[in-house]
Write a protein that holds these residues in place. Structure first.
Motif, PDB file in Angstrom:
ATOM      1  N   ALA A   1     -12.325  -5.225  -9.188  1.00 16.42           N
ATOM      2  CA  ALA A   1     -11.623  -4.013  -8.752  1.00 16.42           C
ATOM      3  C   ALA A   1     -10.655  -4.335  -7.617  1.00 16.42           C
ATOM      4  O   ALA A   1     -11.016  -5.024  -6.666  1.00 16.42           O
ATOM      5  N   LYS A   2      -9.438  -3.847  -7.717  1.00 19.98           N
ATOM      6  CA  LYS A   2      -8.422  -4.091  -6.704  1.00 19.98           C
ATOM      7  C   LYS A   2      -8.534  -3.063  -5.589  1.00 19.98           C
ATOM      8  O   LYS A   2      -9.050  -1.963  -5.774  1.00 19.98           O
ATOM      9  N   LYS A   3      -8.035  -3.452  -4.445  1.00 21.83           N
ATOM     10  CA  LYS A   3      -8.054  -2.573  -3.284  1.00 21.83           C
ATOM     11  C   LYS A   3      -7.142  -1.373  -3.532  1.00 21.83           C
ATOM     12  O   LYS A   3      -6.058  -1.504  -4.100  1.00 21.83           O
ATOM     13  N   ASP A   4      -7.592  -0.194  -3.103  1.00 26.61           N
ATOM     14  CA  ASP A   4      -6.779   1.007  -3.244  1.00 26.61           C
ATOM     15  C   ASP A   4      -5.658   0.974  -2.209  1.00 26.61           C
ATOM     16  O   ASP A   4      -5.899   0.973  -1.001  1.00 26.61           O
ATOM     17  N   LEU A   5      -4.419   0.932  -2.681  1.00 25.74           N
ATOM     18  CA  LEU A   5      -3.256   0.815  -1.791  1.00 25.74           C
ATOM     19  C   LEU A   5      -2.518   2.140  -1.625  1.00 25.74           C
ATOM     20  O   LEU A   5      -1.457   2.169  -1.004  1.00 25.74           O
ATOM     21  N   SER A   6      -3.066   3.214  -2.160  1.00 30.85           N
ATOM     22  CA  SER A   6      -2.346   4.487  -2.149  1.00 30.85           C
ATOM     23  C   SER A   6      -2.153   5.057  -0.746  1.00 30.85           C
ATOM     24  O   SER A   6      -1.262   5.874  -0.525  1.00 30.85           O
ATOM     25  N   ALA A   7      -2.975   4.618   0.198  1.00 35.74           N
ATOM     26  CA  ALA A   7      -2.872   5.152   1.562  1.00 35.74           C
ATOM     27  C   ALA A   7      -1.732   4.520   2.353  1.00 35.74           C
ATOM     28  O   ALA A   7      -1.386   4.996   3.432  1.00 35.74           O
ATOM     29  N   TYR A   8      -1.146   3.456   1.820  1.00 38.17           N
ATOM     30  CA  TYR A   8      -0.086   2.744   2.539  1.00 38.17           C
ATOM     31  C   TYR A   8       1.271   3.329   2.165  1.00 38.17           C
ATOM     32  O   TYR A   8       1.713   3.211   1.024  1.00 38.17           O
ATOM     33  N   LYS A   9       1.918   3.960   3.125  1.00 35.97           N
ATOM     34  CA  LYS A   9       3.196   4.615   2.888  1.00 35.97           C
ATOM     35  C   LYS A   9       4.143   4.343   4.060  1.00 35.97           C
ATOM     36  O   LYS A   9       3.730   4.347   5.216  1.00 35.97           O
ATOM     37  N   GLY A  10       5.407   4.130   3.738  1.00 36.03           N
ATOM     38  CA  GLY A  10       6.423   3.997   4.778  1.00 36.03           C
ATOM     39  C   GLY A  10       7.022   2.608   4.854  1.00 36.03           C
ATOM     40  O   GLY A  10       6.316   1.607   4.744  1.00 36.03           O
ATOM     41  N   VAL A  11       8.341   2.560   5.034  1.00 37.37           N
ATOM     42  CA  VAL A  11       9.065   1.307   5.241  1.00 37.37           C
ATOM     43  C   VAL A  11       9.387   1.217   6.732  1.00 37.37           C
ATOM     44  O   VAL A  11      10.080   2.073   7.275  1.00 37.37           O
ATOM     45  N   TRP A  12       8.884   0.192   7.392  1.00 35.74           N
ATOM     46  CA  TRP A  12       9.062   0.015   8.824  1.00 35.74           C
ATOM     47  C   TRP A  12      10.020  -1.127   9.118  1.00 35.74           C
ATOM     48  O   TRP A  12      10.052  -2.128   8.400  1.00 35.74           O
TER      49      TRP A  12
ATOM     50  N   ASP B   1      14.017   5.063  -0.174  1.00 32.37           N
ATOM     51  CA  ASP B   1      14.419   6.054  -1.175  1.00 32.37           C
ATOM     52  C   ASP B   1      13.842   5.699  -2.542  1.00 32.37           C
ATOM     53  O   ASP B   1      13.402   6.583  -3.294  1.00 32.37           O
ATOM     54  N   GLN B   2      13.855   4.409  -2.866  1.00 30.19           N
ATOM     55  CA  GLN B   2      13.309   3.993  -4.158  1.00 30.19           C
ATOM     56  C   GLN B   2      11.797   4.189  -4.225  1.00 30.19           C
ATOM     57  O   GLN B   2      11.246   4.487  -5.294  1.00 30.19           O
ATOM     58  N   LEU B   3      11.118   4.056  -3.094  1.00 34.77           N
ATOM     59  CA  LEU B   3       9.667   4.238  -3.060  1.00 34.77           C
ATOM     60  C   LEU B   3       9.270   5.696  -2.841  1.00 34.77           C
ATOM     61  O   LEU B   3       8.098   6.050  -3.020  1.00 34.77           O
ATOM     62  N   GLY B   4      10.245   6.512  -2.412  1.00 34.64           N
ATOM     63  CA  GLY B   4       9.930   7.893  -2.076  1.00 34.64           C
ATOM     64  C   GLY B   4       9.127   7.998  -0.796  1.00 34.64           C
ATOM     65  O   GLY B   4       8.239   8.863  -0.674  1.00 34.64           O
ATOM     66  N   GLU B   5       9.409   7.130   0.172  1.00 37.01           N
ATOM     67  CA  GLU B   5       8.658   7.072   1.421  1.00 37.01           C
ATOM     68  C   GLU B   5       9.583   7.209   2.623  1.00 37.01           C
ATOM     69  O   GLU B   5      10.812   7.220   2.485  1.00 37.01           O
ATOM     70  N   GLU B   6       8.999   7.300   3.815  1.00 39.74           N
ATOM     71  CA  GLU B   6       9.769   7.431   5.047  1.00 39.74           C
ATOM     72  C   GLU B   6      10.298   6.078   5.512  1.00 39.74           C
ATOM     73  O   GLU B   6       9.691   5.033   5.260  1.00 39.74           O
ATOM     74  N   LEU B   7      11.439   6.124   6.214  1.00 37.32           N
ATOM     75  CA  LEU B   7      11.959   4.941   6.902  1.00 37.32           C
ATOM     76  C   LEU B   7      11.659   5.107   8.387  1.00 37.32           C
ATOM     77  O   LEU B   7      12.023   6.122   8.991  1.00 37.32           O
TER      78      LEU B   7
ATOM     79  N   PRO C   1       1.386  -7.934  -4.695  1.00 33.06           N
ATOM     80  CA  PRO C   1       0.912  -6.695  -5.333  1.00 33.06           C
ATOM     81  C   PRO C   1      -0.450  -6.205  -4.862  1.00 33.06           C
ATOM     82  O   PRO C   1      -0.789  -5.045  -5.067  1.00 33.06           O
ATOM     83  N   ASP C   2      -1.252  -7.069  -4.217  1.00 25.90           N
ATOM     84  CA  ASP C   2      -2.640  -6.717  -3.928  1.00 25.90           C
ATOM     85  C   ASP C   2      -2.938  -6.438  -2.463  1.00 25.90           C
ATOM     86  O   ASP C   2      -4.065  -6.062  -2.126  1.00 25.90           O
ATOM     87  N   TYR C   3      -1.971  -6.643  -1.583  1.00 28.73           N
ATOM     88  CA  TYR C   3      -2.226  -6.456  -0.155  1.00 28.73           C
ATOM     89  C   TYR C   3      -1.087  -5.678   0.490  1.00 28.73           C
ATOM     90  O   TYR C   3       0.058  -5.732   0.044  1.00 28.73           O
ATOM     91  N   ARG C   4      -1.401  -4.966   1.558  1.00 26.32           N
ATOM     92  CA  ARG C   4      -0.426  -4.209   2.316  1.00 26.32           C
ATOM     93  C   ARG C   4      -0.699  -4.383   3.806  1.00 26.32           C
ATOM     94  O   ARG C   4      -1.862  -4.522   4.190  1.00 26.32           O
ATOM     95  N   PRO C   5       0.350  -4.331   4.624  1.00 31.69           N
ATOM     96  CA  PRO C   5       1.753  -4.134   4.240  1.00 31.69           C
ATOM     97  C   PRO C   5       2.386  -5.412   3.694  1.00 31.69           C
ATOM     98  O   PRO C   5       1.906  -6.511   3.938  1.00 31.69           O
ATOM     99  N   GLN C   6       3.477  -5.222   2.957  1.00 28.33           N
ATOM    100  CA  GLN C   6       4.293  -6.345   2.502  1.00 28.33           C
ATOM    101  C   GLN C   6       5.290  -6.655   3.613  1.00 28.33           C
ATOM    102  O   GLN C   6       6.002  -5.760   4.072  1.00 28.33           O
ATOM    103  N   MET C   7       5.364  -7.908   4.048  1.00 21.86           N
ATOM    104  CA  MET C   7       6.154  -8.228   5.236  1.00 21.86           C
ATOM    105  C   MET C   7       7.160  -9.344   4.960  1.00 21.86           C
ATOM    106  O   MET C   7       6.867 -10.315   4.266  1.00 21.86           O
ATOM    107  N   SER C   8       8.349  -9.170   5.539  1.00 27.13           N
ATOM    108  CA  SER C   8       9.437 -10.140   5.361  1.00 27.13           C
ATOM    109  C   SER C   8      10.231 -10.276   6.648  1.00 27.13           C
ATOM    110  O   SER C   8      10.306  -9.338   7.443  1.00 27.13           O
TER     111      SER C   8
END
Length: 397
Positions: free
Chosen positions: A59-70, A100-106, A217-224
């Motif tokens: 079972a993969k980790k539930d990532l639905s709680a992670y929202k927003g581009v920082w 905008d593509q994710l439908g999340e806040e900046l 795909p399996d961890y959050r946040p995604q960082m660059s």
């Protein structure tokens, strides 16, 4: 984490094999810590087959709680004035597109002292929310203090994407945060996009010979981290004021281990900075000698620009290292970029491909530089440049 069955006999072979020091013996049984990366090195050496990797399809980790581009906003300080580094506005502009593509806040994250004057300008780049951590204790950059503030914010608000500038501060801060959160980090990205809800991070790989697309795909946040001048800065919401969220985060005791006794800023090099120039005339190995680069200097003076060089020209000693353009040098985003006697290897192209108008001059009609040029001139730069300089001078009369 690696799985350890009751068959373990406590022989210790896995402990000495683990490259991350994640295994230890407790009561003559192997125990794994959070440092385990599940590389599998210990599995093959266990004589009783007591160690195994988690079954695929778990079972993969539930990532639905992670929202927003920082976007981490860096405040530069030259000893006299403070200002937001322009790369922050570039990342906000790209971040607005991703959000905008994710439908999340900046969201912008600003850490420092006396940071309120920057909020209005940051808001103009589509920023929905600004997380502000303000205190005299953050007046100067400290790795432990800033990392603790960022980790605290990330754990509290759960963003899906965090972008950092690929500056000396961003390169120091982001790996520390990545390590503390146990998530990945892609460095020096040249492209960012969204696919199936994941951040696709594009960067040069294998010495710049290929462009790799990386996703997490399996961890959050995604960082660059992203170099300056890779993306264009676009003020999309003039006059808008973002929501300000003030956070009081105390500086951890470990930050006091480092004290800034004195700060010395090298005087700026003579002439215009490459990463700020609107016109860049660049020379490669084919310019051969200093006389060739004198032609570039003359053209740059006539056009109000500055001169850069490829790594090959730098290695020949024709220009100092700080004027190198490319993957291991400076990234430029000029209005006009003229590449003279530069073949156009990908290591150079990633440092200038975001310029508005690119002109290439090369004797080889099949040179890769012509694949990224808007205009190309096939011929010897030593013969072509004097004629261009003459035409520019006549046009200015």
């Amino acid at each position: 984490m690696i799985q350890i069955s009751a068959n373990c006999v406590g022989c210790g072979k896995c402990v000495s094999t683990c490259p991350f020091g994640a295994l230890s013996l407790v009561n003559r049984k192997a125990v794994a810590s959070n440092a385990c990366t599940m590389c599998g090195a210990c599995v093959s050496v266990c004589p009783v087959k007591a160690l195994s990797l988690p079954a695929t399809g778990a079972a993969k980790k539930d990532l639905s709680a992670y929202k927003g581009v920082w976007v981490f906003i860096e405040i530069s300080d030259d000893g006299q004035t403070q200002k937001v580094r322009p790369v922050g506005f570039e990342l906000l502009s790209k971040g607005r597109e991703l959000a905008d593509q994710l439908g999340e806040e900046l969201c912008a994250v600003v850490i420092g002292n006396n940071i309120q004057p920057y909020f209005a300008e940051l808001s103009q780049y589509g920023t929905d929310k600004i997380y502000a951590v303000e205190s005299p204790a953050y007046a100067r950059y400290n790795t432990a203090a800033y990392a603790n503030a960022m980790v605290t914010l990330i754990k509290k608000y759960n963003p899906s994407v965090v972008l950092y500038p690929s500056t000396y501060i961003g390169r120091d801060l982001s790996p520390r945060i990545s390590s503390e959160l146990f998530v990945g980090l892609t460095a020096d990205c040249t492209g960012l996009s969204i696919k199936e809800g994941n951040l696709i991070q594009t960067r040069p790989a294998f010495g710049g010979n290929i462009m790799a697309d990386i996703k997490c795909p399996d961890y959050r946040p995604q960082m660059s981290t992203v170099r300056p001048n890779v993306f264009k800065k676009v003020a999309t919401t003039p006059g808008k004021m973002a929501q300000i969220v003030n956070e009081m985060i105390s500086v951890p005791a470990e930050a006091s281990r480092v004290r800034i006794i004195n700060t010395h800023m090298d005087p700026p090099a003579a002439g215009m900075k490459l990463d700020e120039a609107e016109v860049v005339i660049a020379g490669g190995r084919g310019m051969k000698n200093q006389e060739g680069f004198n032609l570039l200097e003359t053209l740059a003076d006539e056009l109000g620009g500055t001169v850069g060089a490829s790594r090959a020209a730098i290695d020949l000693g024709l220009k100092p290292k700080d004027q190198q353009i490319g993957q291991s040098g400076v990234t430029v985003s000029a209005k006009l970029y003229v590449a003279c006697a530069i073949s156009g290897a990908v290591q150079h192209v990633v440092g200038m491909e975001h310029s508005d108008v690119i002109i290439g001059i090369n004797k080889d009609a099949n040179a890769p530089i012509f694949n990224v040029c808007k205009y190309g001139l096939v011929g010897d730069a030593h013969q072509i440049l004097p004629r261009i300089i003459e035409q520019v001078k006549n046009a200015k009369k």
